[in-house]
Every structure is written in structure tokens, then in C-alpha cells.
Design a protein around this motif. Structure first.
Motif, PDB file in Angstrom:
ATOM      1  N   THR A   1      27.924 -58.698 -58.251  1.00  0.00           N
ATOM      2  CA  THR A   1      27.594 -60.110 -58.472  1.00  0.00           C
ATOM      3  C   THR A   1      26.134 -60.231 -58.895  1.00  0.00           C
ATOM      4  O   THR A   1      25.309 -59.353 -58.611  1.00  0.00           O
ATOM      5  N   ILE A   2      25.854 -61.331 -59.583  1.00  0.00           N
ATOM      6  CA  ILE A   2      24.467 -61.658 -59.948  1.00  0.00           C
ATOM      7  C   ILE A   2      24.133 -62.966 -59.236  1.00  0.00           C
ATOM      8  O   ILE A   2      24.716 -64.011 -59.518  1.00  0.00           O
ATOM      9  N   SER A   3      23.218 -62.880 -58.277  1.00  0.00           N
ATOM     10  CA  SER A   3      22.841 -64.067 -57.504  1.00  0.00           C
ATOM     11  C   SER A   3      21.559 -63.760 -56.759  1.00  0.00           C
ATOM     12  O   SER A   3      21.010 -62.656 -56.878  1.00  0.00           O
ATOM     13  N   ALA A   4      21.110 -64.739 -56.017  1.00  0.00           N
ATOM     14  CA  ALA A   4      19.886 -64.519 -55.225  1.00  0.00           C
ATOM     15  C   ALA A   4      20.086 -63.390 -54.211  1.00  0.00           C
ATOM     16  O   ALA A   4      19.136 -62.709 -53.826  1.00  0.00           O
ATOM     17  N   ASP A   5      21.352 -63.197 -53.811  1.00  0.00           N
ATOM     18  CA  ASP A   5      21.676 -62.120 -52.866  1.00  0.00           C
ATOM     19  C   ASP A   5      22.797 -61.284 -53.472  1.00  0.00           C
ATOM     20  O   ASP A   5      23.969 -61.397 -53.097  1.00  0.00           O
TER      21      ASP A   5
ATOM     22  N   LEU B   1      15.603 -53.734 -61.081  1.00  0.00           N
ATOM     23  CA  LEU B   1      16.942 -54.038 -60.565  1.00  0.00           C
ATOM     24  C   LEU B   1      17.014 -55.452 -60.010  1.00  0.00           C
ATOM     25  O   LEU B   1      18.026 -56.139 -60.156  1.00  0.00           O
ATOM     26  N   ARG B   2      15.901 -55.918 -59.381  1.00  0.00           N
ATOM     27  CA  ARG B   2      15.908 -57.268 -58.836  1.00  0.00           C
ATOM     28  C   ARG B   2      16.068 -58.288 -59.958  1.00  0.00           C
ATOM     29  O   ARG B   2      16.852 -59.233 -59.857  1.00  0.00           O
ATOM     30  N   SER B   3      15.353 -58.077 -61.052  1.00  0.00           N
ATOM     31  CA  SER B   3      15.442 -59.027 -62.164  1.00  0.00           C
ATOM     32  C   SER B   3      16.843 -59.008 -62.782  1.00  0.00           C
ATOM     33  O   SER B   3      17.429 -60.058 -63.076  1.00  0.00           O
ATOM     34  N   MET B   4      17.421 -57.819 -62.943  1.00  0.00           N
ATOM     35  CA  MET B   4      18.734 -57.702 -63.575  1.00  0.00           C
ATOM     36  C   MET B   4      19.831 -58.319 -62.717  1.00  0.00           C
ATOM     37  O   MET B   4      20.741 -58.984 -63.228  1.00  0.00           O
ATOM     38  N   THR B   5      19.751 -58.121 -61.406  1.00  0.00           N
ATOM     39  CA  THR B   5      20.855 -58.527 -60.523  1.00  0.00           C
ATOM     40  C   THR B   5      20.706 -59.938 -59.957  1.00  0.00           C
ATOM     41  O   THR B   5      21.648 -60.460 -59.362  1.00  0.00           O
TER      42      THR B   5
END
Length: 1030
Positions: free
Chosen positions: A914-918, A1004-1008
């Protein structure tokens, strides 16, 4: 050196001199431009007592002028030059000498003196004006009686103005500062004596030397814009100028002095000043009386309507009127104007409107056009007023009447005469300007506009009833032209009425006009201009007939007659207007197809004419183009009109099929007759087949303009099967021609056009024929441009028939793409080829996107096409990574990456992340195609992304197109993550992140977490911008 310069100039300008010698002479003269001594020698050459030839003296002066401009002469040199030239003019510019220079030499001399003025007047030559003013007096005299000196003095004054005060010349800020300072100095030092000299010179030469008087007036006209107006507007000066304005010429011919006096007055009146001063000046000068006297003078009154009418004077006076009235409109529009001034300006405007209308109504359009700007200003001012005072309201009727009468063809004009095409075009251009004025009147007082135009049209139609064909065609043309314009009030969205809503009163009046027009027999009037207007109005207001269906039959009958008219322009234009009329009223015309087809059947046979190589290639307008090609293009409208009228809702399907058959059978026979000759290369036969194919396609479009996948309510669905079957025969006939003649680009173009139009009548019945269409339209001879256009057509077909096309598309995909790949691989030569290649790339990728977006991706990996899949994938990836700034491929690259993202979505299986804040990862990938996750998504798609991102030529910060590619790359990277989850993260940590030497967690944080791919794209751009250069 002096003799060398003289010889060089003589050789350079000698037409019989040896070319080699001329070349050396020019080279030597060019070197002189940078020689610091050359200007002194040249000056001596110019002033030498024994004068050299004219050309030598002129070039010598040019060398001097160039030195002043470019060599930065010191003050001593400039003073020396000044003294030498002043001594020269004092010796040569006196009336008892006959040695003054030619006009070209005087111009060059004036130019040098003006340059010296700019450099020395502030300091060094303060007596500049005095020195030249003294030249106007013969030694020993007390009067300014030296004509040669006067002419030079006036030349100098004119040139000084042009250099420092001409507002039409663009200048650098430094120049503006210097010139402003010089004008201030002139005002402080010399302007009084200059103005006094004008008075004295006018008194001296007023009745003796017209050339000098004209020169004085032109100088006054120039200087007045920046000197104290009181120096000119005084009894002494006006006492000299007024007689010149009213001067009579016994011969009745041109009077340059009088015209120059009026022009000078125009500049005086046009000088910028405060509203109160402007109004006071117009009153003080008694301009209304002055202009009225000019209008009453023989050149503008007695000689009006004769060859002696003075149009130059008329234009000059009209220009003066225009200036006065435009200034009055500005005074009234200025919020700072006090009440007293406003009342005075209102009265003046009231006084001047009749003068404006006198010139506005002039038979010469040049004079009329001169006052259009001030009329526009006045009406624009009226429009700004919340309520128009009675004093202004009473002006509107004469203004509107004058505008309307100026719309009328004058008595000397004819219509349709090829010798008068320029005059006709100019008159139509004038009508457009008049239309703008008329719309302004309507905006100011709509009810007046409606009333005046209704009365005009009604009166002329009444005259038509009484006089019939004896009525002057110009009057009837005026009524119809005004009817045509009237719709801007009566029809919605025309821009005149409030919020573009039509006026109910205007709509009602227009309906009455239309009824009267149809009933009055305008369609039978003998003049072609009237017939053309009649048809244009029927087309423009065809919505009227929706509520008056009883009128349609009469108009249709008129059209049937007019499509046979002997005048070529009327005939061909009527074919288009007839089609537009029946298309709009298809629902109301009823079952009249049989009658119409029988009535116009004689116009349907096609006669193709091959244009001659020496055919006239002039830029004739569409209206006057009677070439065979233009006539055929117009003839196509007849076929479309028949299609419209044959497919009305009240016409039974079997009748529709019969009508289609009755028109197509002769075309089939004609095609069959010409095909053998066409196949053998006969140009006329090929063109005939081309025309027949176009006619069949156009007829089909008339029956149904439906396009596959269209959901709009104004498009009708495909016709009944019995009608479609008839057009299936047409498709077969066209395919036969295409297969036999597909080497001809014209035939392919006609077939492509027909194919797109047959879609509307055949519907999905076209699908089984698709392989044949592709085989014919994408031949070995097809250009990249043709392939791109056909792919656009196929996009429509795939979208429109997505539920039925799988099997057909599955069978034809590989051969289709093989042909496209052939086009993509062709070598390119020239800009046109580059543009066509870029277009084909985009259309190819778009076509694949249409397949995927319509759930037809299975055809790309089916058993039939899987052998081609690798080449397909390679081509998409190849286009994705081609991002060089000169490649022209950035739009295609963007589409390619978008397509790769779509493939990832379609074949990558369910999301495993998933792509979200978490963000979370959910398990192992399960792609729809085994191995797609590792072998394709990570190994190839991901690699393509970074092949571009690491390319030094790829600079997203440089332009918008590159940023769009970056956005798609970001989207693809995130799509790979969604489909492969933890596996992709592991791959990034073990390969890319160490390779780049970046903070992996941040990447990875930016991508996900970037729910908008543009956010991730910005991160990638920052990463790229900060990447260390190796």
C-alpha cells in the motif's frame, strides 16, 4: 589622400568600371570609416571651391557623418567641423547665389547639423538657432527674404524635432533623458524666437512661395506637440494660418498649402492638455465654423459627385473632425472633468455630430473610414453611461441611420465582377467596421436599434411587393444584410444582449421579417447577390423553421431551383447551404427525399478533371474559386444532403435503402467503368475513382454521423440493417478499388475518409472487413503520416466495438503492428519526416493504450500474438528511454511510461503493498503472467526508469515536457512497488540505493507514502539535481 578618396568613390559608383577595381574601391572606402583622419579630408572634399561630382560630395558627407556617430570626436574637432560647415552654408545658401545643393545633399547636411545640435547645443553651440535663423535674411536686408536659407532653416527645425521629439521612434533611456533635456533647453532659450520666425515667414511668403509655406506649416505641426500652445494659439499666428485653411483654388485642383494648414491645425487641436483647456481651445478656435466653411467650399460642396471633388481635402478635414470629436469624447469620459466643462463639451459634441456624419456618409470609403474611430469613441462613451441623457439620445437616430445607409452598395458598384474584386473586398471590410458601430448603438439603445432596423427591412420588403424586380438590388441587399446582422440580438450567445440571452422583442421581429422574406418572393429576384443573401439567411435562421414547418416546403423549392443557378458562385455556394439547411431541419422536412433526388439527379454525375500543370495558382478565395477541385468539394455537399433528407425519422427503412441504392448504383457502375483504366495508370480515371469513393463516404455520413462509442444525444445511432446492407455494398466496392489502386496516396486518402464515415452506417458489420482495410490502407507505399491517421481511426473502432472486436483484433494485431514497425524503422530525412515519425510513435503507443484501457490486453499476450510480444515490449521500452533533448521523443516517452504503468496494473496481479502515511506490504506477488513480477517489472520496467533518470541529458528542471516524463516514471516505480511489495524494496536496498549512495530510508519513505505521484517525482528531481557529477 583627397584625390584617392575622390577616385575611389568615382570608381565604386561607375557602372562601367571593372568589377575588380570596384571591389578594391569599396574595400578602401570601408577602411576609411575607421580612419581618424578621413573625415577631415572628406569635409575638405565636400566644401572645395571646385566642386567634385554629386556622388563624391554625398559619400564624403556620409564619411563625415559616420565619424561623428562612431569615432567620438573631441569637442575641438566638433567645433572645427561646425565652423567649416557654417562657413560653407553662409557662402552658398543665399538667394543671389545659384549654387545651393541638391535635395539629397541638403538632407545629408541637415543630418550632420542635427547630430552636432544633439552634441553641442547644451554647451558649445548655444547659438545654433540664431545661426540658422540668420541665414533666412539676405545680407543688408531687414526681412527674412533669403529663400535658400529659409528652406535650410525649416529642414533643420524638422530634423531636430524628428531626432529629439518624434514619439513614434523607440529610444533607449539614456537617449530619452538627453532629448528631454534638449527640449527643455530649447523651450528656455529659443522657442519664442522660433515661433516668432514662423509668423514672420508666413507673412513674408504667404502669397509668394507655396513650397516654403507648406514647409513652415509642417514644422508647426511637428513642434506644436511639445511647445507652449500659447505660442501658436494667438491672434497673430492664427491670423496667418486661418486664411491658408480657407484659401480657394480657382482651378479646383489640389492645394498642398491648404491641406498642410489643415494638417497643422489637426496637430494643434490634438495636443494633449487638461479637459477644461481642451474644451476652451476648441471653442476659442471656432472650429465648428471653420470646418463648416470648408465643407461648404466648392471642392467639397459644388464639386461633390464629380471628378473635381477634392478627396485629399475631404480626408484632411475629416481627420480634423475626427481629432476634435475623439478629444471631446475623452473629455466627457474623464472623471476629473468638472460640471461646467462637461456641459460645454456636451454642447460641442452635439454641434460636431452633424459634421462627423457628413464625412461618415461620404461616398469615398477612405473619407468615411477616417471618422470611424471618433464615432467608436463616442458610442463607447455612451455605453458606459448608466442612463443616456436626452441630449445624447437624440444623436443616436441620425448616427444609426448614417451607419445603415453606409452599409448600402453605392450606385457605381456592381457585384460579382472579377475586375472589381479588390473594391468588393474593401467594401466588405468596411461593412465589418460598420457592424461594430451598429452593435455599439444596439448596446446603448436596444429598442431604437430594433425599431429602426425593423422599419427599414419592412419598408424595403413593402417596396419589393410593389415594384418587384424593378426594385434596386442595392436596397434589397441592404435589407437582407441588416436581417443577417439582426440575429445578434435575436439569437442566443451572440454577445450583444445581457448575459448573451436573446431579446424576446428582437426574436419576435426577426420571425416577422423571416415570414415576410419567404412570402415576398425574394428567392425569385433576378440579382445573384440577393439570392446568395437569401440562402445565407435561411441557413443562419433555420431554427425559425422549426416553429414554422409550413414554410420549409417553399424554401426547399427555392433551394432546388438555386442549386441549378447559372452563376457559378451562387450554384456552388447553394450546394453547401442546402446541405446545412436540410441537416438542421432533418426532423421537420418530412418524406421528400424522392422528389429532391429526382430534382437534383442531374447534378450528381461526377466529372473529374485533372488540373493542368500550368493551372492558375493564385490565392483565390473560397468564394471565387471555381476550379474543378473546388466544384467537386461543393458537389459532395449534395451527396451529404441527400443522405440527410433520405434518412428522416418518417422515412421507412425500405425507402431509405431504396434512396441510397438509387444514388449509389450509378456510382458503382461509373467506378466499374473507370477501374481498368485507373489500374493502368490513367490519371483522369484514378481521379474519377477517387471522387466516387469520396461521394460514397459522404453519402454515408449524411445517413448517419454516428461515431463508434459516441454517447452524445445529437448523434443518431446506425440505421436499420436493410440500409446498412446497402452501404456494405459500398464498402465492398471501395475495397475492390483500394486493393487495385493502393499504390496511389490519393486513393488511400479517399478510402481512409470513406472508412471513417462508413463506420456510422455499418456499425460492427465493419469488423469482418478490418483486415482488408488494414491491408489496403497500410500498404508498402503508406507514409508515416497515413499510418498515424489510420491508427487514430482504429482507436475509435476499438473503443466503439470493444465488446465485439476481440477475435478480429486478435487476428489482425501482429500484421498491423508489423506494418507500423516498418514505418517506425524507416530512415528519416528532413524536418517533415521527423514530425511524422514523432506523430506515428505517439499514435502507436496511444493505440496500445486504447487496447489496454478497454480490457482487451489479452490480445497482446494471446497465443496468436505471443510470438510478437517480445518485439512489442522492446519497442515500448525503446521509446520510453529515448529522452534526448533533440530527439523530439519526449511526448512519446511520456506515453510509453504511462503504458508500462498500465501493463503493470493489468498483468501485475493484485496489489501486495500500500501507499499511505503508514505503508504496508501484504505478501508475495501473484502476477497474471508467470514471471511478470521479476522478469518484466523489476528487471526491465524498473531498469528503464533509472536508465532515463541517470541520463545526463534528462533534465526535469529544464522544461515542462521532461517533468511530465518524470511524473510517469514516478508513477511506474510506485506501480512496481504495489505489485511486488517487499521483493522490490529488497531489490532497491541491495542494488539501486548502494549504487546511488543515497539515504535509502528517505527514498523508500517518499516512494511508499506519496499518494500523489508528483510528490515522489519532486523527490526524484531533487535526488537527480543533487547527484554528484562524476
Amino acid at each position: 589622400m583627397e584625390s584617392q578618396i575622390e577616385n575611389a568613390i568615382e570608381i565604386a559608383w561607375n557602372p562601367t568600371a571593372d568589377q575588380g577595381l570596384k571591389g578594391q574601391a569599396f574595400e578602401y572606402l570601408n577602411q576609411l570609416r575607421s580612419d581618424s583622419q578621413a573625415w577631415q579630408v572628406s569635409l575638405s572634399l565636400f566644401t572645395r571651391h571646385q566642386r567634385p561630382s554629386e556622388v563624391v560630395r554625398l559619400v564624403a558627407l556620409e564619411i563625415v557623418n559616420n565619424a561623428i556617430q562612431t569615432q567620438f570626436l573631441d569637442p575641438h574637432s566638433l567645433m572645427s567641423l561646425r565652423d567649416t560647415l557654417l562657413e560653407y552654408v553662409r557662402a552658398n545658401y543665399t538667394s543671389n547665389q545659384h549654387s545651393e545643393d541638391s535635395a539629397s545633399l541638403q538632407n545629408k547636411l541637415t543630418q550632420i547639423f542635427t547630430t552636432l545640435f544633439v552634441k553641442l547645443y547644451k554647451e558649445g553651440w548655444e547659438s545654433f538657432i540664431d545661426d540658422f535663423l540668420s541665414l533666412t535674411v539676405t545680407p543688408g536686408s531687414s526681412q527674412r527674404d533669403n529663400a535658400a536659407g529659409v528652406v535650410l532653416y525649416l529642414r533643420i527645425l524638422g530634423s531636430v524635432h524628428d531626432e529629439i521629439a518624434d514619439v513614434m521612434v523607440a529610444r533607449h533611456n539614456d537617449q530619452v533623458r538627453v532629448h528631454t533635456e534638449l527640449k527643455d533647453l530649447l523651450r528656455a532659450r529659443d522657442i519664442g524666437k522660433i515661433a516668432q520666425s514662423w509668423q514672420e515667414l508666413l507673412a513674408q511668403y504667404g502669397n509668394r512661395n507655396d513650397a516654403i509655406v507648406e514647409g513652415i506649416l509642417k514644422v508647426i505641426g511637428k513642434w506644436v506637440s511639445w511647445v507652449d500652445i500659447g505660442l501658436i494659439i494667438n491672434d497673430a499666428m492664427l491670423g496667418q494660418i486661418f486664411p491658408l485653411i480657407g484659401r480657394t483654388n480657382e482651378a479646383g485642383g489640389e492645394d498642398r498649402v491648404r491641406d498642410a494648414a489643415i494638417d497643422a491645425f489637426n496637430e494643434i487641436v490634438g495636443k494633449k492638455m487638461r479637459p477644461a483647456d481642451k474644451t476652451e481651445m476648441i471653442s476659442f478656435l471656432n472650429l465648428r465654423e471653420v470646418i463648416s466653411q470648408l465643407i461648404a467650399s466648392p471642392p467639397l460642396s459644388e464639386f461633390k459627385g464629380t471628378s473635381r471633388y477634392d478627396t485629399d481635402l475631404g480626408e484632411a478635414v475629416a481627420k480634423l473632425v475626427n481629432t476634435v470629436v475623439a478629444d471631446l469624447a475623452r473629455v466627457l469620459d474623464d472623471r476629473s472633468t468638472d460640471d461646467g466643462t462637461r456641459m460645454k463639451a456636451t454642447q460641442l459634441l452635439h454641434d460636431f455630430v452633424p459634421l462627423v456624419l457628413r464625412f461618415f456618409s461620404d461616398e469615398y470609403d477612405e473619407i468615411c473610414s477616417t471618422v470611424i474611430p471618433c464615432m467608436t469613441d463616442v458610442l463607447q462613451y455612451f455605453r458606459k453611461l448608466s442612463e443616456l441623457p436626452p441630449s445624447f439620445t437624440e444623436m443616436l437616430t441620425p448616427i444609426l441611420n448614417a451607419i445603415i445607409m453606409k452599409m448600402r452598395y453605392d450606385e457605381t458598384s456592381s457585384w460579382g465582377n472579377e475586375d472589381e474584386q479588390t473594391d468588393e473586398a474593401e467594401f466588405q471590410e468596411l461593412r465589418k467596421k460598420l457592424q461594430v458601430l451598429q452593435k455599439s448603438v444596439a448596446a446603448v439603445n436596444q429598442s431604437l436599434y430594433i425599431e429602426v432596423l425593423s422599419n427599414l427591412v419592412g419598408t424595403i420588403f413593402q417596396s419589393l411587393d410593389e415594384r418587384g424586380s424593378q426594385l434596386d438590388w442595392r436596397d434589397l441587399d441592404l435589407a437582407l444584410h441588416e436581417m443577417y446582422l439582426f440575429g445578434e440580438l435575436a439569437m442566443p450567445n451572440q454577445g450583444l444582449s445581457t448575459k448573451n440571452q436573446p431579446s424576446a422583442e428582437a426574436s419576435e421581429r426577426l420571425g416577422a421579417m423571416m415570414t415576410k422574406m419567404v412570402q415576398s418572393g425574394v428567392a425569385n429576384f433576378p440579382h445573384p447577390a440577393i439570392l446568395l443573401q437569401y440562402m445565407e439567411i435561411c441557413h443562419r435562421y433555420c431554427a425559425y423553421f422549426e416553429s414554422q414547418p409550413g414554410m420549409i416546403g417553399q424554401v426547399l423549392e427555392s433551394f432546388i431551383n438555386l442549386v441549378h443557378h447559372q452563376h457559378a458562385r451562387i450554384r456552388t455556394r447553394s450546394w453547401y447551404l442546402f446541405f446545412r439547411f436540410v441537416k438542421h431541419l432533418r426532423a421537420q422536412v418530412g418524406n421528400v427525399a424522392e422528389t429532391v433526388i429526382q430534382s437534383i439527379s442531374d447534378l450528381l454525375p461526377i466529372k473529374a478533371e485533372v488540373p493542368n500543370d500550368d493551372a492558375d495558382d493564385d490565392m483565390s478565395s473560397d468564394e471565387t474559386d471555381n476550379s474543378a477541385d473546388a466544384v467537386f468539394n461543393a458537389q459532395l455537399y449534395l451527396f451529404e444532403a441527400i443522405g440527410c433528407i433520405s434518412s428522416t425519422s418518417v422515412t421507412p427503412a425500405d425507402k431509405q435503402a431504396m434512396y441510397a441504392r438509387s444514388v449509389m448504383n450509378p456510382l458503382f457502375a461509373d467506378m466499374e467503368h473507370h477501374l481498368p483504366r485507373a489500374k493502368s495508370g490513367d490519371a483522369q480515371a484514378i481521379l474519377q475513382v477517387h471522387h466516387i469513393i469520396m461521394a460514397l463516404g459522404t453519402l454515408a455520413h449524411g445517413f448517419s454521423d454516428w461515431t463508434p462509442g459516441a454517447q452524445t444525444s445529437n448523434q443518431r445511432p446506425p440505421p436499420a440493417k436493410i440500409v446498412s446492407d446497402e452501404f456494405a455494398r459500398a464498402a465492398e466496392a471501395i475495397l475492390i478499388a483500394l486493393n487495385g489502386l493502393n499504390a496511389s496516396s490519393d486513393i488511400r486518402a479517399a478510402c481512409r475518409s470513406a472508412f471513417s464515415r462508413l463506420l456510422g452506417v455499418l456499425g460492427s458489420a465493419v469488423l469482418p472487413q478490418l483486415p482488408e482495410w488494414i491491408g489496403g490502407l497500410l500498404s508498402q507505399s503508406s507514409s508515416k503520416d497515413e499510418m498515424a491517421m489510420f491508427l487514430r481511426l482504429l482507436d475509435q473502432v476499438v473503443f466503439g466495438f470493444k465488446s465485439e472486436i476481440f477475435n478480429v483484433l486478435n487476428a489482425l494485431l501482429t500484421p498491423l503492428l508489423q506494418r507500423v514497425f516498418g514505418g517506425l524503422r524507416e530512415p528519416i530525412s528532413g524536418t517533415d519526416d521527423e514530425i511524422q515519425l514523432a506523430e506515428l510513435r505517439r499514435e502507436y503507443l496511444t493505440f496500445l493504450g486504447v487496447i489496454l484501457n478497454n480490457d482487451l490486453g489479452g490480445v497482446l499476450v494471446s497465443e496468436t500474438n505471443q510470438g510478437f510480444f517480445e518485439e512489442l515490449m522492446g519497442s515500448i521500452l525503446g521509446l520510453a528511454i529515448e529522452v534526448g533533448p533533440d530527439s523530439g521523443n519526449l511526448p512519446a516517452s511520456k506515453i510509453a511510461f504511462s503504458l508500462l504503468t498500465k501493463m503493470a496494473t493489468v498483468w501485475g496481479g493484485p496489489d501486495v503493498a500500500t501507499i499511505s502515511a503508514d505503508p504496508t506490504t501484504l505478501g508475495n506477488p501473484s502476477p497474471a503472467i508467470p514471471g511478470f513480477d521479476e522478469l518484466i517489472l523489476i528487471d526491465r520496467f524498473h531498469s528503464a526508469c533509472w536508465q532515463v533518470l541517470l541520463n545526463e541529458q534528462f533534465r526535469p528542471s529544464a522544461d515542462a515536457q521532461t517533468r511530465q516524463v518524470l511524473n510517469e516514471i514516478a508513477g511506474l516505480e510506485q506501480a512496481i512497488y504495489l505489485k511486488t511489495g517487499e521483493r522490490f524494496i529488497h531489490h532497491l536496498r541491495s542494488t539501486l540505493i548502494p549504487q546511488l549512495g543515497i539515504n535509502g530510508d528517505e527514498f523508500l519513505r517518499s516512494m511508499t507514502t506519496s499518494t500523489d505521484k508528483k510528490t515522489f517525482a519532486k523527490y526524484l528531481q531533487t535526488l537527480k539535481d543533487n547527484k554528484p557529477k562524476h
